[in-house]
Design an enzyme around this catalytic site. Structure first.
Site, PDB file in Angstrom:
ATOM      1  N   SER A   1      32.717  38.028  35.376  1.00 48.99           N
ATOM      2  CA  SER A   1      33.741  39.211  35.505  1.00 48.99           C
ATOM      3  C   SER A   1      34.847  38.823  36.117  1.00 48.99           C
ATOM      4  O   SER A   1      34.741  38.825  37.961  1.00 48.99           O
ATOM      5  CB  SER A   1      32.781  40.220  36.268  1.00 48.99           C
ATOM      6  OG  SER A   1      31.513  40.409  35.582  1.00 48.99           O
TER       7      SER A   1
ATOM      8  N   GLU B   1      38.376  40.469  41.232  1.00 52.14           N
ATOM      9  CA  GLU B   1      37.432  40.055  42.121  1.00 52.14           C
ATOM     10  C   GLU B   1      37.642  38.535  42.470  1.00 52.14           C
ATOM     11  O   GLU B   1      37.179  38.463  43.847  1.00 52.14           O
ATOM     12  CB  GLU B   1      36.421  40.039  41.230  1.00 52.14           C
ATOM     13  CG  GLU B   1      35.405  40.738  40.630  1.00 52.14           C
ATOM     14  CD  GLU B   1      33.877  41.153  40.760  1.00 52.14           C
ATOM     15  OE1 GLU B   1      33.237  39.719  41.172  1.00 52.14           O
ATOM     16  OE2 GLU B   1      33.326  41.488  39.853  1.00 52.14           O
TER      17      GLU B   1
ATOM     18  N   ARG C   1      31.615  44.413  46.729  1.00 59.00           N
ATOM     19  CA  ARG C   1      32.342  42.898  46.626  1.00 59.00           C
ATOM     20  C   ARG C   1      32.720  42.842  47.627  1.00 59.00           C
ATOM     21  O   ARG C   1      34.523  41.987  46.858  1.00 59.00           O
ATOM     22  CB  ARG C   1      33.313  42.962  45.281  1.00 59.00           C
ATOM     23  CG  ARG C   1      32.371  43.643  44.006  1.00 59.00           C
ATOM     24  CD  ARG C   1      31.437  42.058  43.585  1.00 59.00           C
ATOM     25  NE  ARG C   1      30.273  42.377  42.178  1.00 59.00           N
ATOM     26  CZ  ARG C   1      29.422  42.719  42.456  1.00 59.00           C
ATOM     27  NH1 ARG C   1      29.060  43.425  43.705  1.00 59.00           N
ATOM     28  NH2 ARG C   1      28.560  42.742  41.618  1.00 59.00           N
TER      29      ARG C   1
END
Length: 337
Positions: free
Chosen positions: A236, A331, A165
Site C-alpha cells: 500500500s 506510506e 503507521r
C-alpha cells in the site's frame, strides 16, 4: 567489515528501482557498528541510511552516502508468565518468516500480520498493521542503538509513541536509532481478530487457530497484492486518511457509497476507494502505474525510476485532493532527491 563503493541497490528495494549507494556495507553484529561509526567520523558530510528489507521506501535518486544493510539475526523465547510468552527477534529477521516461526512454536497473536514484507527491525518504525491488528497490539519492548554514541537503550511501548503507521523512530528522531531487536508479548489464551472484510468469509466453517488464520490472511494478500519478485512495489503506497465527522458527512452526501470507519472523533477513509473513484486503478504512465487489482498499490512495470513513480504518485494525490478535498500521505519513506 567490507565497504563497497557505487553499490547497486536494485535488488535491495522492493520497487526494483535502479539506484546506487555511494558506499555500502552489511551489518551482521552490533560490534560492526564501531566500523560504521568510524566511517562516519571520517565522512561527517555524508548521510547514513540503515536498510532492512527495502520494502517501505522509494529511492527517488542515488544515495550519496553510506547504506548499511542490517542483518542482525535472532529468534528465541525470552520468558513467560501465566498469561503471556515473550519472544525476541533480531532486527535482520525476515518479518513473515518470524511470524511463521511464532506460529510453529504454538504462539498466537501475529497471525493477522502474515506476509507483510520487510524485516523485524523495520516493522516498529511505521507500526505495521493489517486486518485489524497492529504491531503495537503485541509489542513489549525493543533494544535500539544510538549509532552516534553507541548507547544501547530499551524502549517501552510508551516510549515508542506508536500511532497509525507512525512511531517515535519515524517522526520524532528519524535516523538516530538503530533498532537491534524487538520483544513481543503474545497471549497464551488467544483472542482472534477475524471480523475484517474478507477474513470472515475465508474462515467460514473452519476451526480457528493461528495457522488457519495465517493461511487465510496469506491467501487474501496474495489475491490483492502483487509479489515484489514479479512486479516491483511496496504494498500500500498511501495511508488511509483521517477526516473530521463533518467532512465525512459531506462526502457521504455526495458519494453515498463512500466507506468510513469511526476513529474517536475522526473517520478513517479508504484511500484505495478514493483513488479507484478517480479512475486510477490499472492506470499506467510509462513503467509507473497502479496495480490493476488494487488502486492503493503503485507498481514498477520494469524500468521506471523512483522519480517517475513519485511523479505518478503526486498526480494521484492532486487528483484526489481536487475531486474529494482529501489529502493523501504516502506510506513509504522517500529517499534521496
Amino acid at each position: 567489515m567490507k565497504m563497497y563503493e557505487h553499490y547497486s541497490l536494485k535488488a535491495l528495494n522492493t520497487f526494483g528501482v535502479a539506484v546506487q549507494a555511494r558506499y555500502f556495507c552489511s551489518l551482521r553484529t552490533l560490534g560492526g557498528l564501531k566500523s560504521v561509526m568510524l566511517w562516519r567520523r571520517e565522512h561527517p558530510e555524508l548521510p547514513v541510511l540503515f536498510l532492512g528489507g527495502g520494502s517501505n521506501m522509494l529511492f527517488i535518486a542515488d544515495f550519496p552516502g553510506l547504506v548499511v544493510q542490517v542483518g542482525l539475526e535472532e529468534r528465541r523465547l525470552l520468558a513467560e508468565d501465566k498469561d503471556f510468552v515473550y519472544v525476541r527477534a533480531g532486527a535482520g529477521e525476515n518479518w513473515h518468516e518470524f511470524v511463521r516461526w511464532t506460529i510453529a512454536q504454538g504462539y498466537a497473536g501475529l497471525e493477522n500480520l502474515s506476509l507483510i514484507p520487510g524485516t523485524v527491525g523495520a516493522a516498529p518504525l511505521q507500526n505495521i498493521g493489517a486486518y485489524g491488528v497492529e504491531l503495537k497490539d503485541h509489542f513489549y519492548e525493543l533494544d535500539a542503538l544510538d549509532w552516534r554514541t553507541a548507547e544501547l537503550r530499551k524502549f517501552s511501548l510508551e516510549d515508542c509513541a506508536f500511532a497509525y503507521r507512525d512511531s517515535h523512530f519515524k517522526s520524532v528522531e528519524p535516523g538516530r536509532w538503530l533498532i537491534a531487536a524487538v520483544t513481543f508479548r503474545l497471549p497464551k489464551q488467544a483472542s482472534w481478530k477475524t471480523n475484517y472484510a474478507g477474513v470472515s468469509e475465508q474462515l467460514a466453517g473452519k476451526t480457528l487457530d493461528a495457522r488457519t488464520i495465517s493461511a487465510a490472511i496469506i491467501s487474501l494478500r496474495q489475491s490483492k497484492l502483487p509479489d515484489p519478485a514479479v512486479i516491483g512495489n511496496a504494498g500500500s503506497f498511501f495511508k488511509n486518511p483521517l477526516v473530521s465527522a463533518a467532512k465525512f458527512a459531506a462526502l457521504k452526501a455526495n458519494y453515498p457509497n463512500c466507506p468510513g470507519w469511526v476513529q474517536g472523533d475522526q473517520v478513517k477513509l479508504s484511500a484505495g476507494w478514493l483513488i479507484d473513484q478517480g479512475g486510477w486503478k490499472g492506470k499506467r504512465v510509462g513503467d509507473a502505474g497502479t496495480y490493476e487489482q488494487h488502486a492503493l498499490v503503485l507498481v514498477n512495470h520494469g524500468q521506471a525510476s523512483g522519480a517517475e513513480i513519485w511523479q505518478f504518485a503526486q498526480r494521484i494525490m492532486a487528483a484526489v485532493q481536487e475531486q474529494f478535498g482529501v489529502s493523501l500521505e504516502p506510506e513509504p519513506n522517500l529517499i534521496g532527491g
